[in-house]
Write an enzyme that holds these catalytic residues in place. Sequence first.
Site, short mmCIF file in Angstrom:
data_model
loop_
_atom_site.label_atom_id
_atom_site.label_comp_id
_atom_site.label_asym_id
_atom_site.label_seq_id
_atom_site.Cartn_x
_atom_site.Cartn_y
_atom_site.Cartn_z
N ASN A 135 0.81 -1.23 0.00
CA ASN A 135 0.00 0.00 0.00
C ASN A 135 0.84 1.27 0.00
O ASN A 135 0.45 2.28 -0.57
CB ASN A 135 -1.00 -0.03 1.16
CG ASN A 135 -0.33 -0.11 2.52
OD1 ASN A 135 0.85 -0.41 2.60
ND2 ASN A 135 -1.08 0.18 3.56
N GLU A 230 5.49 -4.32 11.73
CA GLU A 230 4.24 -3.55 11.81
C GLU A 230 3.24 -4.27 10.94
O GLU A 230 3.38 -4.34 9.72
CB GLU A 230 4.48 -2.12 11.34
CG GLU A 230 3.34 -1.20 11.68
CD GLU A 230 2.48 -0.90 10.47
OE1 GLU A 230 3.02 -0.33 9.53
OE2 GLU A 230 1.29 -1.26 10.49
N CYS A 264 -3.29 -0.15 7.33
CA CYS A 264 -3.31 -0.93 8.58
C CYS A 264 -3.97 -0.12 9.68
O CYS A 264 -4.58 -0.65 10.59
CB CYS A 264 -1.91 -1.32 8.99
SG CYS A 264 -0.91 0.10 9.39
N1 NDP Z 1 0.55 -3.31 8.53
C1 NDP Z 1 0.35 -2.70 7.39
O1 NDP Z 1 0.62 -1.54 7.23
C2 NDP Z 1 -0.15 -3.47 6.26
C3 NDP Z 1 -0.78 -4.64 6.49
N2 NDP Z 1 -1.23 -5.36 5.47
C4 NDP Z 1 -1.90 -6.61 5.75
O2 NDP Z 1 -1.28 -7.64 4.97
C5 NDP Z 1 -2.27 -8.22 4.14
C6 NDP Z 1 -1.72 -8.56 2.79
O3 NDP Z 1 -1.08 -7.41 2.29
P1 NDP Z 1 0.35 -7.58 1.75
O4 NDP Z 1 1.04 -6.28 1.52
O5 NDP Z 1 0.30 -8.55 0.62
O6 NDP Z 1 1.05 -8.19 3.01
P2 NDP Z 1 2.13 -9.34 3.00
O7 NDP Z 1 2.47 -9.52 4.38
O8 NDP Z 1 1.71 -10.51 2.20
O9 NDP Z 1 3.35 -8.66 2.21
C7 NDP Z 1 4.09 -7.62 2.83
C8 NDP Z 1 5.48 -7.67 2.26
O10 NDP Z 1 6.07 -8.90 2.62
C9 NDP Z 1 6.55 -9.57 1.47
N3 NDP Z 1 6.48 -11.02 1.71
C10 NDP Z 1 5.48 -11.87 1.45
N4 NDP Z 1 5.80 -13.12 1.85
C11 NDP Z 1 7.04 -13.05 2.36
C12 NDP Z 1 7.96 -14.00 2.93
N5 NDP Z 1 7.65 -15.28 3.07
N6 NDP Z 1 9.17 -13.56 3.36
C13 NDP Z 1 9.50 -12.26 3.24
N7 NDP Z 1 8.69 -11.30 2.71
C14 NDP Z 1 7.49 -11.71 2.28
C15 NDP Z 1 5.63 -9.10 0.38
O11 NDP Z 1 6.24 -9.30 -0.88
P3 NDP Z 1 5.26 -9.75 -2.11
O12 NDP Z 1 4.45 -8.56 -2.47
O13 NDP Z 1 6.24 -10.14 -3.19
O14 NDP Z 1 4.45 -10.90 -1.64
C16 NDP Z 1 5.49 -7.62 0.74
O15 NDP Z 1 6.63 -6.92 0.31
C17 NDP Z 1 -3.35 -7.16 4.03
O16 NDP Z 1 -4.59 -7.77 3.76
C18 NDP Z 1 -3.32 -6.56 5.40
O17 NDP Z 1 -4.02 -7.39 6.31
C19 NDP Z 1 -1.03 -4.98 4.17
C20 NDP Z 1 -0.42 -3.76 3.91
C21 NDP Z 1 0.02 -2.89 4.95
O1 3PG Z 2 1.02 0.38 7.03
C1 3PG Z 2 0.14 1.19 6.79
O2 3PG Z 2 -0.94 0.94 6.26
C2 3PG Z 2 0.53 2.59 7.10
O3 3PG Z 2 1.53 2.54 8.12
C3 3PG Z 2 -0.60 3.44 7.58
O4 3PG Z 2 -0.11 4.75 7.48
P1 3PG Z 2 -1.15 5.96 7.50
O5 3PG Z 2 -1.87 5.86 8.83
O6 3PG Z 2 -0.28 7.20 7.42
O7 3PG Z 2 -2.06 5.77 6.34
#
Ligand code: NDP
Ligand code: 3PG
Length: 462
Positions: A135, A230, A264
């Site tokens: 994102n 995170e 998130c």
């Molecule tokens: N905390 C936050 O800010 C966020 C949370 N999320 C949560 O994660 C869910 C899925 O989103 P997404 O971004 O795909 O989250 P993921 O956890 O699947 O991916 C996050 C990052 O980790 C990488 N990754 C995936 N699998 C592995 C692995 N085995 N070892 C190391 N790195 C890995 C991904 O690469 P690749 O893209 O190549 O898989 C990406 O760069 C969302 O539905 C939401 O619940 C998502 C975005 C932000």
């Molecule tokens: O991981 C996320 O989705 C971002 O840390 C959230 O950041 P924001 O609150 O500035 O949108």
Amino acid sequence: MAFDYCSVYNIKLLHKAAAILKEHRAPMLNVLSKRLRNRLKMQSLKYEEQTLEISGVLIAFLGMKGPNTASLQRMVSAIVYEGYCHDGIYVIMIKFSRFRIVPTSLAKPDMIAFFMTTRQIQIPLGVVLAIPPFNYPVNLAVSKIAPALIAGNSIVLKPPTQGAVAALHMVHCFHLAGFPKGLISCVTGKGSEIGDFLTMHPGVSCISFTGGDTGIAISKKAGMIPLQMELGGKDACIILEDGDLDLAAANIIKGGFSYSGQRCTAVKVILIMESVADTLVEKVKAKVAKLTVGPPEDDCDITPVVTESSANFIEGLVMDAKQKGATFCQEYKREGNLIWPLLLDNVRPDMRIAWEEPFGPVLPVIRINSIEEAIHHSNASNFGLQGCIFTRDINKAILISDAMETGTVQINSAPARGPDHFPFQGLKDSGIGSQGITNSINMMTKIKSTVINLPTPSYAMG
Ligand SMILES: NC(=O)C1=CN([C@@H]2O[C@H](COP(=O)(O)OP(=O)(O)OC[C@H]3O[C@@H](n4cnc5c(N)ncnc54)[C@H](OP(=O)(O)O)[C@@H]3O)[C@@H](O)[C@H]2O)C=CC1
Ligand SMILES: O=C(O)[C@H](O)COP(=O)(O)O
């Protein structure tokens, strides 16, 4: 590279990187918007924040005394503390804490020693593996890269597959600024294919990860290295009878539907007192009706979610709620990955949407009859990222905040990560460690103690 030179060098180059990133804003945003199918405006906001973020760190070290080497060296060795936002630029106060002389009265009585601790910022951890999510593939990458560089580390960036092109462009900007290619490397590839090789590599000294429950699996494999995780969230929006319902409704729209709910820190469940629920729901419905839905090129409020699998997951939660009797405030509508904003009222704890994170524009409303019920639901979640409370009684808000098992609680505003000098952390399944410029720098440095044992007591021991 010697400590002082290394960090001074990095700080000057970070300034240059910030300027180059700004010059490359248009192509980066174009790629971000096309690849992520998100609204351009949101991306540009984040992009701005990211360049400010670099500047923010630099101002912390440069702005106080101007960029002369002597003050830089002294400052770089300091530990960065609280900050404040001034005209949109973060100024971070610095307290010098290079050496702390600790009397040994607490140690063995016959021990005669000076005990010095230093946050050895000049001894970097080594290689920081930075893994941002789809994102904010640039913003969340920079929030890991800048502190890592300030602390003298090298970086391997593993960008999300959806966002890799923009991340490569961003790393190129760092190289254009003069950072050696070996200092910042970008390794693209599906996390499911190259992730384990990277996260379990013996050369990795620290992992800074933002994403979903993948982070939990990584933390179990990574071994004895510092981890900054995170992860997801189920941020509760608690609204009391005396809350400003117009303010709450506006923040629910901003907090629950911006970025199509793919944050998130998005509002993920509304816990509202029954006595004011009808009024609040009507206010939110009226605002939802004004949200524009469509492709990012039209700069719509709600754009397609990132993948078909994400859209299917969201649909699964909606169908479960429908089957169990939730009230649909709007008709459920989906075209491909585009899901129209949906408010689900009268959601009950037996429905999946009450607990799971849709990461999309679907928001459940749970009606409650007491503050205790709100705190119980919020704390029963496996997540503990953020939460928010709408009430005019600040005493009550503070007490509720104290009881909420989340890393951050916003009072009378929607949850959010920034500004980035604020500590940002998740509890429980929402993460480990803490982000924010100060905490990230701290986490990417080592503490070392040096003890001088004296032959005789010294008056200097106090
Ligand atoms: N905390 C936050 O800010 C966020 C949370 N999320 C949560 O994660 C869910 C899925 O989103 P997404 O971004 O795909 O989250 P993921 O956890 O699947 O991916 C996050 C990052 O980790 C990488 N990754 C995936 N699998 C592995 C692995 N085995 N070892 C190391 N790195 C890995 C991904 O690469 P690749 O893209 O190549 O898989 C990406 O760069 C969302 O539905 C939401 O619940 C998502 C975005 C932000
Ligand atoms: O991981 C996320 O989705 C971002 O840390 C959230 O950041 P924001 O609150 O500035 O949108």
